[in-house]
Design a protein around this motif. Structure first.
Motif, PDB file in Angstrom:
ATOM      1  N   GLN A 566     -44.404  92.753  45.969  1.00  0.00           N
ATOM      2  CA  GLN A 566     -44.357  93.668  47.107  1.00  0.00           C
ATOM      3  C   GLN A 566     -43.912  95.067  46.682  1.00  0.00           C
ATOM      4  O   GLN A 566     -44.332  96.066  47.258  1.00  0.00           O
ATOM      5  CB  GLN A 566     -43.399  93.123  48.174  1.00  0.00           C
ATOM      6  CG  GLN A 566     -43.466  93.898  49.486  1.00  0.00           C
ATOM      7  CD  GLN A 566     -42.563  93.283  50.541  1.00  0.00           C
ATOM      8  OE1 GLN A 566     -41.466  92.863  50.236  1.00  0.00           O
ATOM      9  NE2 GLN A 566     -43.039  93.220  51.776  1.00  0.00           N
ATOM     10  N   ASN A 605     -52.281  93.603  54.290  1.00  0.00           N
ATOM     11  CA  ASN A 605     -51.706  92.922  55.445  1.00  0.00           C
ATOM     12  C   ASN A 605     -50.434  92.170  55.049  1.00  0.00           C
ATOM     13  O   ASN A 605     -49.428  92.185  55.762  1.00  0.00           O
ATOM     14  CB  ASN A 605     -52.732  91.962  56.040  1.00  0.00           C
ATOM     15  CG  ASN A 605     -52.221  91.330  57.334  1.00  0.00           C
ATOM     16  OD1 ASN A 605     -51.974  92.013  58.311  1.00  0.00           O
ATOM     17  ND2 ASN A 605     -52.042  90.017  57.299  1.00  0.00           N
ATOM     18  N   LEU A 608     -47.521  94.737  53.873  1.00  0.00           N
ATOM     19  CA  LEU A 608     -46.951  95.544  54.961  1.00  0.00           C
ATOM     20  C   LEU A 608     -46.191  94.709  55.979  1.00  0.00           C
ATOM     21  O   LEU A 608     -45.200  95.169  56.552  1.00  0.00           O
ATOM     22  CB  LEU A 608     -48.055  96.334  55.667  1.00  0.00           C
ATOM     23  CG  LEU A 608     -48.667  97.505  54.895  1.00  0.00           C
ATOM     24  CD1 LEU A 608     -49.752  98.171  55.755  1.00  0.00           C
ATOM     25  CD2 LEU A 608     -47.598  98.530  54.524  1.00  0.00           C
ATOM     26  N   HIS A 609     -46.641  93.495  56.228  1.00  0.00           N
ATOM     27  CA  HIS A 609     -46.112  92.743  57.375  1.00  0.00           C
ATOM     28  C   HIS A 609     -45.305  91.511  56.985  1.00  0.00           C
ATOM     29  O   HIS A 609     -44.924  90.745  57.871  1.00  0.00           O
ATOM     30  CB  HIS A 609     -47.267  92.332  58.293  1.00  0.00           C
ATOM     31  CG  HIS A 609     -48.069  93.502  58.801  1.00  0.00           C
ATOM     32  ND1 HIS A 609     -47.548  94.480  59.616  1.00  0.00           N
ATOM     33  CD2 HIS A 609     -49.371  93.857  58.582  1.00  0.00           C
ATOM     34  CE1 HIS A 609     -48.471  95.377  59.889  1.00  0.00           C
ATOM     35  NE2 HIS A 609     -49.600  95.027  59.266  1.00  0.00           N
ATOM     36  N   THR A 610     -45.053  91.287  55.706  1.00  0.00           N
ATOM     37  CA  THR A 610     -44.203  90.164  55.286  1.00  0.00           C
ATOM     38  C   THR A 610     -43.099  90.688  54.363  1.00  0.00           C
ATOM     39  O   THR A 610     -43.055  91.867  54.035  1.00  0.00           O
ATOM     40  CB  THR A 610     -45.001  89.078  54.549  1.00  0.00           C
ATOM     41  OG1 THR A 610     -45.444  89.595  53.284  1.00  0.00           O
ATOM     42  CG2 THR A 610     -46.211  88.641  55.366  1.00  0.00           C
ATOM     43  N   GLU A 611     -42.194  89.802  53.968  1.00  0.00           N
ATOM     44  CA  GLU A 611     -41.037  90.204  53.175  1.00  0.00           C
ATOM     45  C   GLU A 611     -41.140  89.766  51.712  1.00  0.00           C
ATOM     46  O   GLU A 611     -40.142  89.685  51.013  1.00  0.00           O
ATOM     47  CB  GLU A 611     -39.752  89.620  53.778  1.00  0.00           C
ATOM     48  CG  GLU A 611     -39.457  90.148  55.168  1.00  0.00           C
ATOM     49  CD  GLU A 611     -38.170  89.562  55.714  1.00  0.00           C
ATOM     50  OE1 GLU A 611     -37.592  88.676  55.041  1.00  0.00           O
ATOM     51  OE2 GLU A 611     -37.733  90.005  56.789  1.00  0.00           O
ATOM     52  N   SER A 636     -44.846  84.107  54.780  1.00  0.00           N
ATOM     53  CA  SER A 636     -44.619  84.291  56.211  1.00  0.00           C
ATOM     54  C   SER A 636     -45.363  83.221  57.001  1.00  0.00           C
ATOM     55  O   SER A 636     -46.498  82.851  56.676  1.00  0.00           O
ATOM     56  CB  SER A 636     -45.093  85.683  56.642  1.00  0.00           C
ATOM     57  OG  SER A 636     -45.008  85.822  58.043  1.00  0.00           O
ATOM     58  N   PRO A 640     -52.040  86.152  61.427  1.00  0.00           N
ATOM     59  CA  PRO A 640     -52.613  87.454  61.807  1.00  0.00           C
ATOM     60  C   PRO A 640     -53.167  87.411  63.222  1.00  0.00           C
ATOM     61  O   PRO A 640     -53.702  86.390  63.679  1.00  0.00           O
ATOM     62  CB  PRO A 640     -53.720  87.661  60.766  1.00  0.00           C
ATOM     63  CG  PRO A 640     -54.074  86.297  60.285  1.00  0.00           C
ATOM     64  CD  PRO A 640     -52.803  85.508  60.343  1.00  0.00           C
ATOM     65  N   ARG A 641     -53.007  88.561  63.931  1.00  0.00           N
ATOM     66  CA  ARG A 641     -53.489  88.657  65.311  1.00  0.00           C
ATOM     67  C   ARG A 641     -54.634  89.666  65.379  1.00  0.00           C
ATOM     68  O   ARG A 641     -54.585  90.723  64.782  1.00  0.00           O
ATOM     69  CB  ARG A 641     -52.365  89.112  66.245  1.00  0.00           C
ATOM     70  CG  ARG A 641     -51.252  88.082  66.391  1.00  0.00           C
ATOM     71  CD  ARG A 641     -50.175  88.556  67.363  1.00  0.00           C
ATOM     72  NE  ARG A 641     -49.486  89.747  66.906  1.00  0.00           N
ATOM     73  CZ  ARG A 641     -49.651  90.946  67.433  1.00  0.00           C
ATOM     74  NH1 ARG A 641     -50.503  91.121  68.432  1.00  0.00           N
ATOM     75  NH2 ARG A 641     -48.971  91.973  66.961  1.00  0.00           N
ATOM     76  N   ARG A 643     -56.680  92.511  66.975  1.00  0.00           N
ATOM     77  CA  ARG A 643     -56.385  93.641  67.858  1.00  0.00           C
ATOM     78  C   ARG A 643     -57.638  94.504  68.007  1.00  0.00           C
ATOM     79  O   ARG A 643     -58.557  94.427  67.194  1.00  0.00           O
ATOM     80  CB  ARG A 643     -55.241  94.498  67.294  1.00  0.00           C
ATOM     81  CG  ARG A 643     -53.885  93.789  67.303  1.00  0.00           C
ATOM     82  CD  ARG A 643     -52.802  94.727  66.791  1.00  0.00           C
ATOM     83  NE  ARG A 643     -53.008  95.066  65.380  1.00  0.00           N
ATOM     84  CZ  ARG A 643     -52.375  96.060  64.755  1.00  0.00           C
ATOM     85  NH1 ARG A 643     -51.525  96.814  65.435  1.00  0.00           N
ATOM     86  NH2 ARG A 643     -52.594  96.298  63.472  1.00  0.00           N
ATOM     87  N   SER A 651     -54.615 101.363  61.704  1.00  0.00           N
ATOM     88  CA  SER A 651     -54.552  99.969  61.275  1.00  0.00           C
ATOM     89  C   SER A 651     -55.169  99.102  62.355  1.00  0.00           C
ATOM     90  O   SER A 651     -55.565  99.573  63.416  1.00  0.00           O
ATOM     91  CB  SER A 651     -53.093  99.548  61.019  1.00  0.00           C
ATOM     92  OG  SER A 651     -52.331  99.626  62.229  1.00  0.00           O
TER      93      SER A 651
END
Length: 694
Positions: A566, A605, A608-611, A636, A640-641, A643, A651
């Motif tokens: 990361q 994805n 940016l959105h996990t640790e 994680s 994913p959603r 949008r 994004s």
């Protein structure tokens, strides 16, 4: 009556008599008449009788060799014509028996007021005795200088010798015989009633190889010197053969004329013997005998220190070996190599250790640690701590619990020692590692592309101290080891370079890991040779290398895996490039652009959105239609959603791209995380599909 006549008549010795007694005479050279008046003592110096001398200069120097006569005349002519007031000359005068008598002339030139040379007066003396003594003293000083040089160079070379091998190397290596002033050497040690020749150096001495190991008796001169404690100086090899018939058949090939056999004794202990052989010598004077005995004493002291060091080192390494695991369990899905290197400092054995522990459900525990101190006490504590940690890990506890219990165990030993370690539970089937660190160096990971990363492991206090200070928290860090990647654990002895900080050593270790071979055993050897043998020999080193087996797939269905950190922005670009290059290598160039684009979307994805990082897998699905499958796994559990981004949104278009470019995609749960996958294709099957393997 002159004062001189009165002194002589009264029995006293006058100046003339003193000069004559010291073979010194005088002369008076009248340059106007060309005659030289020489007294009786002076004529004796020139080897002439008073009755045979006619007063001419040419008669005085008649015995001189032509070149000496010309040189003397040139000295006088130069002094007279150049205006000098004196001159000296030194020349040999051959005697009737042919031996040269050296003569020294010291003269003063008397001139008229106009500077014209009128007379030359001076003394002439016989200096043969002085020169003979000078030559003797000079030769004596030269011999003493040579002997002093031999002692100094030998002492200096042996001062750096630590082991018995070092001593023999100093005596037999380059320049060894020259330092000793000898042409050959044999060195033997007494061991269990035998005299073992541990070194032979010098041409033709290989004929003595048959006598390297023998019972200690008086059948050979070196053994006889050892048993008697007295040196033997040999000036005739023929007599040596008569005194030692067993040695006689070996003497003819030996190209030496003299030898000395010296006992090696240190602190009243007979260690062995040393023989020195010479080609240009047929006798030994008192100084040469004393020199040989002095060399024997120096070698004996060095051997005594070296033998003690070797014994202490054997004890230390033996103790350390009993504390480390005798064998490493076999693992499935990877390979492990371990190394332990003891410090080169006698008994200064340390508390470094490694261990590999078989765990339930096919997992394996790996640990590398270091107990404070460099002594046998540290090694003993290490052995107890290693067994305790192995027991706690074998019970199936989590890594954090294992270290907490190990810290408590060490504190209860009441040793005032602490320990550092890094411990990890590894599942090679999934590549998952759970690692904990107690004041120790973290691991390094070599990725499949050769890059080396140093993942950040949150750490706790060293074992023992953590319990004393009431802080037994050892947070776990999850790492992912993709197929073909290698994990390296070590103690600080491998990275601490004298005079440099530890970061310099870690950089060097990373470079060595990156440039080393991929196999675990070969990489462990590579690191030992590149680092420990260069600067780590002053400290113990424990090293563990774990490699997860590569998974290249098959020629029809090739596969690559890559881990993207990361905190590594370059990793995203490298992953996209690796995907495109792999597809071109596999003959699927028409799918490379879409695959690179989707790789970037899936990885962005995750990053940016996990640790945590992500594991990328690219593979070819050959049946029934040849397709490309991309999979990105993260830790994680959030899926994913979909949008609907506005026109100005930056994004939210990732899933739209998946729908547009992929023939299929989906999300799969993976234990503590998930995997987002997609398929691209179909692709045409090459005419010779086997030529495009991984």
């Amino acid at each position: 009556m002159t004062d001189e006549d009165r002194h002589t008549r009264n029995g006293e010795i006058g100046p003339a008599e003193w000069l004559a007694m010291n073979r010194t005479g005088s002369f008076d050279w009248d340059l106007d008449t060309g005659t030289i008046d020489v007294d009786e003592a002076g004529l004796l110096v020139f080897g002439l009788l008073p009755d045979a001398y006619d007063g001419r200069p040419v008669s005085l120097i008649a015995r001189l060799a032509p070149e000496e006569r010309a040189r003397l005349e040139a000295v006088v002519r130069q002094a007279v014509t150049s205006g000098e007031v004196s001159y000296t000359a030194h020349f040999p005068i051959p005697q009737a028996d042919g031996s040269p008598h050296w003569t020294h002339v010291q003269a003063r030139i008397l001139r008229s007021p106009d500077g014209r040379a009128r007379r030359i007066v001076g003394v002439v003396r016989d200096t043969t005795a002085e020169l003979t003594r000078f030559a003797f003293v000079q030769e004596l000083e030269k011999r003493r200088e040579v002997q002093t040089n031999i002692v100094e160079r030998t002492t200096n070379a042996l001062s750096r010798a630590v082991t018995v091998d070092d001593v023999t190397a100093a005596l037999t290596g380059p320049g060894g015989l020259a330092r000793l002033g000898a042409d050959g050497l044999a060195l033997g040690l007494v061991e269990n009633g035998s005299l073992n020749i541990i070194a032979l150096s010098g041409e033709s001495l290989d004929v003595l190889n048959d006598l390297r190991i023998r019972r200690l008796d008086r059948g050979l001169p070196l053994a006889e010197a050892v048993l008697s404690g007295r040196p033997r100086f040999v000036s005739s090899f023929a007599s040596l053969g008569r005194d030692f018939p067993e040695l006689a058949p070996y003497l003819a090939p030996l190209d030496f004329r003299a030898a000395c056999y010296l006992p090696l004794v240190a602190q009243a202990r007979s260690l062995g013997g040393m023989a020195l052989f010479y080609r240009g010598r047929t006798s030994f004077n008192a100084d040469e005998r004393n020199l040989a005995l002095g060399l024997a004493a120096i070698v004996a002291q060095s051997l005594q220190r070296a033998i003690l060091f070797d014994e202490e080192r054997e004890l230390a390494t033996g103790l350390q070996a009993t504390m480390l695991p005798r064998r490493i369990p076999r693992i499935t899905g990877g390979e492990i190599a371990v190394r332990y290197h003891a410090a080169w400092s006698g008994r200064q054995v340390g508390g470094d250790w490694y261990d590999v522990i078989a765990l339930p459900r096919g997992r394996v525990g790996i640990v590398v640690g270091d107990v404070q101190g460099h002594d046998t006490h540290a090694a003993a504590i290490m052995g107890q701590l290693r067994i305790a940690l192995r027991a706690y890990a074998g019970e199936g506890h989590a890594p954090s619990t294992v270290l907490a219990r190990a810290s408590r165990f060490l504190a209860e030993l009441d040793t005032n020692r602490f320990a550092t370690c890094t411990y990890a539970q590894v599942d090679l089937g999934s590549g998952t590692l759970r690692a904990v660190r107690a004041g120790h160096l973290g691991p390094l990971i070599r990725h499949t592309d050769g890059r080396v990363g140093q993942p950040k492991l949150r750490g706790g206090l060293p074992l023992g101290l953590a319990t004393v200070f009431g802080d037994e928290e050892f947070p776990e860090t999850r790492l992912d080891l993709v197929p073909g990647e290698t994990l390296v654990l070590c103690t600080d002895g491998l990275v601490e370079q004298p005079g440099s900080d530890i970061e310099t050593g870690l950089t060097a270790l990373s470079e060595a890991i990156s440039s080393g071979p991929p196999q675990a055993e070969a990489l462990a050897d590579h690191l030992s040779e590149r680092l420990w043998e260069r600067w780590g020999s002053g400290d113990d080193v424990a090293l563990l290398v774990l490699r997860r087996s590569p998974d290249p797939g098959t020629p029809r269905a090739p596969r690559i895996h890559q881990y993207i950190h990361q905190a590594d922005p370059q990793g995203l670009s490298d992953a996209r490039a690796a995907v495109g290059q792999a597809l071109r290598d596999w003959g699927m160039t028409e799918l490379a652009d879409d695959a690179e684009l989707l790789t970037g979307e899936l990885l962005v994805n995750v990053l940016l959105h996990t640790e945590g990082g992500a594991v990328l897998t690219l593979e070819v699905l050959p049946e029934p239609v040849r397709r490309v499958r991309l999979s990105v796994q993260d830790r994680s559990s959030a899926w994913p959603r979909r949008r609907t981004p506005g026109e100005a949104a930056t994004s939210g278009r990732g899933l739209l791209l998946l729908d547009a470019l992929a023939s299929r995609w989906g999300v799969e749960p993976r234990g503590e995380g998930k995997a987002v996958w997609c398929e691209i294709g179909p692709a045409p099957v090459p005419a010779d599909s086997t030529a495009n393997g991984a």
